[in-house]
Design a protein around this motif. Structure first.
Motif, PDB file in Angstrom:
ATOM      1  N   UNK A   1     -29.307  42.939 -15.140  1.00  0.00           N
ATOM      2  CA  UNK A   1     -30.653  43.003 -14.105  1.00  0.00           C
ATOM      3  C   UNK A   1     -31.881  42.349 -14.917  1.00  0.00           C
ATOM      4  N   UNK A   2     -32.129  42.746 -16.295  1.00  0.00           N
ATOM      5  CA  UNK A   2     -33.275  42.338 -16.908  1.00  0.00           C
ATOM      6  C   UNK A   2     -33.503  40.885 -16.995  1.00  0.00           C
ATOM      7  N   UNK A   3     -32.363  40.128 -17.134  1.00  0.00           N
ATOM      8  CA  UNK A   3     -32.264  38.728 -17.298  1.00  0.00           C
ATOM      9  C   UNK A   3     -32.591  38.108 -15.899  1.00  0.00           C
ATOM     10  N   UNK A   4     -31.799  38.629 -14.885  1.00  0.00           N
ATOM     11  CA  UNK A   4     -32.192  38.055 -13.490  1.00  0.00           C
ATOM     12  C   UNK A   4     -33.375  38.098 -12.907  1.00  0.00           C
TER      13      UNK A   4
ATOM     14  N   UNK B   1     -32.120  31.223 -18.828  1.00  0.00           N
ATOM     15  CA  UNK B   1     -31.583  32.590 -19.572  1.00  0.00           C
ATOM     16  C   UNK B   1     -30.002  32.277 -19.836  1.00  0.00           C
ATOM     17  N   UNK B   2     -29.393  33.041 -20.653  1.00  0.00           N
ATOM     18  CA  UNK B   2     -28.154  33.019 -20.948  1.00  0.00           C
ATOM     19  C   UNK B   2     -27.516  33.818 -21.766  1.00  0.00           C
TER      20      UNK B   2
ATOM     21  N   UNK C   1     -33.751  34.727 -22.851  1.00  0.00           N
ATOM     22  CA  UNK C   1     -34.658  34.122 -21.752  1.00  0.00           C
ATOM     23  C   UNK C   1     -35.494  33.481 -22.533  1.00  0.00           C
ATOM     24  N   UNK C   2     -35.642  32.163 -21.842  1.00  0.00           N
ATOM     25  CA  UNK C   2     -36.770  31.270 -22.277  1.00  0.00           C
ATOM     26  C   UNK C   2     -38.118  31.232 -21.128  1.00  0.00           C
ATOM     27  N   UNK C   3     -39.028  30.946 -21.686  1.00  0.00           N
ATOM     28  CA  UNK C   3     -40.283  30.855 -20.629  1.00  0.00           C
ATOM     29  C   UNK C   3     -41.023  29.497 -21.336  1.00  0.00           C
TER      30      UNK C   3
ATOM     31  N   UNK D   1     -29.673  25.262 -19.497  1.00  0.00           N
ATOM     32  CA  UNK D   1     -29.941  25.146 -20.898  1.00  0.00           C
ATOM     33  C   UNK D   1     -30.685  24.004 -21.171  1.00  0.00           C
ATOM     34  N   UNK D   2     -31.987  24.335 -21.438  1.00  0.00           N
ATOM     35  CA  UNK D   2     -33.011  23.005 -21.955  1.00  0.00           C
ATOM     36  C   UNK D   2     -32.228  22.479 -23.240  1.00  0.00           C
TER      37      UNK D   2
END
Length: 97
Positions: A51-54, A61-62, A75-77, A91-92
């Motif tokens: 839930x936190x990731x979504x 994220x992954x 999680x990436x920003x 996935x960058x």
């Protein structure tokens, strides 16, 4: 949309509230928030983590494992709001564990 810094703070707060200890990894173009995922995780805690990731507002994220065998959630920003990804979970190529 909130600033990248505000989004990173929100992600870290959500992961903390789910009972994990977030750490930040600063990169040139993005910030990654990650947590270690223990071997035994109760179903409710898994739900809170997902839930936190979504709902975190992350660009991607992954869940995965490091080369040292640790399980992590991340999680990436993007630092530049114009570079925000439209497909969470992507996935960058710049992300390295």
């Amino acid at each position: 949309m909130p600033s990248p810094e505000a989004r990173v703070d929100c992600i870290a707060a959500r992961l903390s509230a789910a009972g994990f200890a977030p750490r930040l990894r600063d990169h040139d173009d993005y910030t990654q928030v990650e947590v270690d995922v223990p071997d035994q995780v109760p179903a409710a805690r898994w739900g809170a983590l997902l839930e936190a990731l979504l709902r975190s507002g992350a660009d991607w994220w992954g869940l995965g494992s490091t080369r040292h065998g640790r399980r992590i959630a991340w999680a990436g920003v993007n630092k530049d709001p114009r570079g925000s990804c439209c497909c969470p979970g992507a996935w960058p190529s710049a992300v390295r564990s």
